[in-house]
Design a protein around this motif. Sequence first.
Motif, PDB file in Angstrom:
ATOM      1  N   PHE A   4      11.882   9.125 -42.165  1.00 33.83           N
ATOM      2  CA  PHE A   4      13.274   9.541 -41.948  1.00 33.83           C
ATOM      3  C   PHE A   4      14.306   8.716 -42.725  1.00 33.83           C
ATOM      4  O   PHE A   4      15.104   9.297 -43.477  1.00 33.83           O
ATOM      5  CB  PHE A   4      13.583   9.542 -40.445  1.00 33.83           C
ATOM      6  CG  PHE A   4      14.881  10.203 -40.100  1.00 33.83           C
ATOM      7  CD1 PHE A   4      15.126  11.530 -40.439  1.00 33.83           C
ATOM      8  CD2 PHE A   4      15.881   9.504 -39.440  1.00 33.83           C
ATOM      9  CE1 PHE A   4      16.326  12.147 -40.122  1.00 33.83           C
ATOM     10  CE2 PHE A   4      17.085  10.109 -39.125  1.00 33.83           C
ATOM     11  CZ  PHE A   4      17.305  11.427 -39.460  1.00 33.83           C
ATOM     12  N   VAL A  28      18.587  18.422 -41.059  1.00 35.50           N
ATOM     13  CA  VAL A  28      19.482  17.258 -40.961  1.00 35.50           C
ATOM     14  C   VAL A  28      19.935  16.836 -42.360  1.00 35.50           C
ATOM     15  O   VAL A  28      21.117  16.568 -42.593  1.00 35.50           O
ATOM     16  CB  VAL A  28      18.756  16.091 -40.228  1.00 35.50           C
ATOM     17  CG1 VAL A  28      19.547  14.803 -40.355  1.00 35.50           C
ATOM     18  CG2 VAL A  28      18.524  16.438 -38.770  1.00 35.50           C
ATOM     19  N   ARG A  31      19.849  14.040 -35.723  1.00 35.39           N
ATOM     20  CA  ARG A  31      18.435  14.069 -35.311  1.00 35.39           C
ATOM     21  C   ARG A  31      18.322  14.057 -33.783  1.00 35.39           C
ATOM     22  O   ARG A  31      17.433  14.700 -33.212  1.00 35.39           O
ATOM     23  CB  ARG A  31      17.693  12.862 -35.916  1.00 35.39           C
ATOM     24  CG  ARG A  31      16.212  12.801 -35.581  1.00 35.39           C
ATOM     25  CD  ARG A  31      15.454  13.932 -36.246  1.00 35.39           C
ATOM     26  NE  ARG A  31      14.027  13.911 -35.958  1.00 35.39           N
ATOM     27  CZ  ARG A  31      13.373  14.861 -35.280  1.00 35.39           C
ATOM     28  NH1 ARG A  31      14.022  15.890 -34.782  1.00 35.39           N
ATOM     29  NH2 ARG A  31      12.070  14.787 -35.099  1.00 35.39           N
TER      30      ARG A  31
END
Lengths: 189, 191
Positions: free
Chosen positions: A92, A133, A118
């Motif tokens: 991420f 995202v 998120r």
Amino acid sequence: MPLLRMRDATFTRGEYAAGPITLALSPGDCATMVVASANEAAVAARLACGIVKASTGTVLIGDYDPRVQSVHCKRIAAFVAHEPAMLQETDFPRYVRYRAALWNVDERLALRRAAKLRECVESMHAAFAFPLVGALIGRPQLVVLDRPQPAYAEQIVALLDGLTFVSTHVADGEAAAFARGHGSQRLRA
Amino acid sequence: MTSRPFLAIVAARLYAELGAVEFTILAAVLVGMLATPGLVGPLAFCCLAGIASAMAQSPGRHPHLDLCEQSAPLFGRELARAKAFAPCVAAVCTAVAYLGAAQTRGGIGTPFAAPVVLSPVILCTLVALCAAIRTGVPRLLYLGFAIAAGAAAYSLAALAHSVWGELLFCALAAFFAVRQYGEALARYDYI
């Protein structure tokens, strides 16, 4: 001023073809497009955000023509692909930094915003959540979703609340899940 | 284009191909230690490694990176420079590993080995990039151009003994190859 205008827009290259599509979206609107095949849905979505250029007809994204001003179009429109990204939860921060660099967004702001986004789609699998995202990091005015997962429809619509978005689908049932209130347009090719 | 998206694209592309790059470097070390002195060995091996690195950038190998790059607000030429730099870095690392390994056995027996080998390697990589975004006959044609460019550079350096001529040829051809790649990327419709 409409954010997205498509007038008889078509695209043809080999097995990939779509259109003619006519659509006008103002800020805050949303639309779902039901097309016959997955290929057509992929092309229609890419046409709507300027990744591919129309073979015939016109596409204008915020008054910019993707054929000549594709960079301006891509600052306005963000694209979320149908295919899941091969990413793990641990990827991420690296992924957000990469997207932030491409859209020239401040890294710390992007990480903070991405973490908040998120949280909103916490139950969504990373492979689907990260591209969504990532697309919102650059604060786009228009979001184009190529065959989004119907299972996540509620979360996606909630995340895109207030934003203009258009999604492509191959089934009526899937499109219905993404229709947002009475203001949404429903198109059938 | 600021350096930020450029570095991000290069890093992401190299990271995605890290395994292949490591394997190629190891192979270069091995071949460099075993090959007989001469310019043919390093040029052939490193140019082919460069072409392979360029072909690894073909659309579809890393669809997620392709889509991010294609949907990012970048001009075709900016994207071309960044996407061209990643395979060039991989190819240069391979060539340096080869020359380094060959040095342990007394070098490849050619003066100015590094520029003589590196310039055609970079040229072949850049020409092969044009093949990476094409299919069918045009792809084969560009691959042929890449090999021909390497052969022409070899001829200039080894047969005509003109290192400056080789460097000039490689610089000019590489400039046009990057331009061509940028033009092609700007027109390219990624599906």
